[in-house]
Design a protein around this motif. Structure first.
Motif, mmCIF file in Angstrom:
data_model
loop_
_atom_site.group_PDB
_atom_site.id
_atom_site.type_symbol
_atom_site.label_atom_id
_atom_site.label_comp_id
_atom_site.label_asym_id
_atom_site.label_seq_id
_atom_site.Cartn_x
_atom_site.Cartn_y
_atom_site.Cartn_z
ATOM 1 N N ILE A 1 0.829 -1.202 0.000
ATOM 2 C CA ILE A 1 0.000 0.000 0.000
ATOM 3 C C ILE A 1 0.866 1.257 0.000
ATOM 4 O O ILE A 1 0.617 2.203 -0.762
ATOM 5 N N ALA A 2 1.886 1.266 0.842
ATOM 6 C CA ALA A 2 2.762 2.431 0.921
ATOM 7 C C ALA A 2 3.448 2.690 -0.415
ATOM 8 O O ALA A 2 3.535 3.838 -0.875
ATOM 9 N N ARG A 3 3.952 1.636 -1.058
ATOM 10 C CA ARG A 3 4.623 1.795 -2.350
ATOM 11 C C ARG A 3 3.655 2.342 -3.397
ATOM 12 O O ARG A 3 3.996 3.257 -4.155
ATOM 13 N N ALA A 4 2.447 1.782 -3.440
ATOM 14 C CA ALA A 4 1.477 2.209 -4.446
ATOM 15 C C ALA A 4 1.030 3.643 -4.225
ATOM 16 O O ALA A 4 0.793 4.396 -5.182
ATOM 17 N N ALA A 5 0.903 4.043 -2.954
ATOM 18 C CA ALA A 5 0.420 5.377 -2.616
ATOM 19 C C ALA A 5 1.526 6.416 -2.610
ATOM 20 O O ALA A 5 1.251 7.614 -2.481
ATOM 21 N N GLY A 6 2.781 5.974 -2.734
ATOM 22 C CA GLY A 6 3.893 6.905 -2.705
ATOM 23 C C GLY A 6 4.176 7.462 -1.328
ATOM 24 O O GLY A 6 4.622 8.601 -1.186
ATOM 25 N N ILE A 7 3.926 6.652 -0.303
ATOM 26 C CA ILE A 7 4.137 7.050 1.088
ATOM 27 C C ILE A 7 5.276 6.214 1.671
ATOM 28 O O ILE A 7 5.307 4.988 1.508
#
Length: 240
Positions: free
Chosen positions: A158-164
């Motif tokens: 999720i973090a990778r996809a959201a750029g977080i």
């Protein structure tokens, strides 16, 4: 190896970290594509909440399993995952953080209370995935760290996809990674010298003539899970 009591403490912390991340997501980020083929960030969140519902209630676990078997797939987990999403198409992204808070807490309560004799029952036919034969495992394999690894790996997705940038610490994430290394090492049984960098990293070795590898700890987990490729000893996978 992480034992049950420690696993529950790690799970509580991981659940909170995922909740914090979900609360940060915007409308567009919920629809971002992830490393999980065909899944958006929303899909991953729905899957994790559905999994928590199953952990908390045996009848819901059985219902999801039966629905998944009717759908089929290369592995019974594939059908189960698909059934989870199909049954929850109406869930709005804005409802997912509170749903995660509610159902992850119920799942943790159930997992904490699961008696040791029940956890020891070898009744999970995990079979083969990513070319790795896991075989039959105890309930404790999933209800200890198995489900928690799933949450952790998907938090990274999720973090990778959201750029977080994901929140990572040695005490929490490093302990999870070390547990993954322990199982991975035992399953392939070959010598290695492994340096994992970053906040979740560490140094690991087995045997005297181990092939040296150095990689970021999170990337190591992505390689093992089939989300990325790695050379040498990293060709050995572990479903996460």
């Amino acid at each position: 190896m992480i034992r049950h009591a420690e696993a529950m403490l790690i799970t509580a912390s991981e659940n909170t970290r995922l909740l914090d991340l979900l609360r940060r997501l915007t409308g567009e980020q919920w629809q971002a594509t992830t490393d999980c083929t065909g899944w958006t960030v929303r899909d991953i969140a729905v899957h994790l909440i559905a999994s928590a519902q199953a952990q908390a209630h045996p009848l819901e676990f059985a219902r999801q399993l039966l629905a998944g078997r009717r759908l089929g797939g290369a592995h019974w987990v594939d059908g189960l995952n698909q059934a989870q999403l199909l049954a929850r198409t109406g869930w709005e992204a804005s409802t997912l953080p509170p749903l995660w808070a509610q159902h992850s807490a119920a799942a943790l309560k159930a997992r904490r209370r699961l008696p040791a004799p029940i956890r020891a029952l070898p009744i999970l036919p995990l079979g083969t995935g990513l070319g790795v034969h896991i075989g039959w495992q105890s309930l404790g394999y999933l209800f200890g760290m198995g489900f928690t690894r799933d949450v952790w790996m998907h938090r990274i997705d999720i973090a990778r996809a959201a750029g977080i940038e994901p929140s990572l610490t040695a005490a929490h994430d490093g302990r999870i990674v070390a547990d993954i290394v322990d199982e991975w090492s035992g399953r392939h049984g070959q010598p290695y010298t492994l340096t994992l960098t970053g906040p979740a990293g560490g140094s690991f070795q087995a045997g005297d003539r181990g092939e040296p590898q150095s990689v970021d700890a999170v990337e190591f987990a992505r390689i093992l899970s089939g989300r990325a490729d790695g050379p040498g000893i990293l060709r050995h996978k572990l479903p996460l």
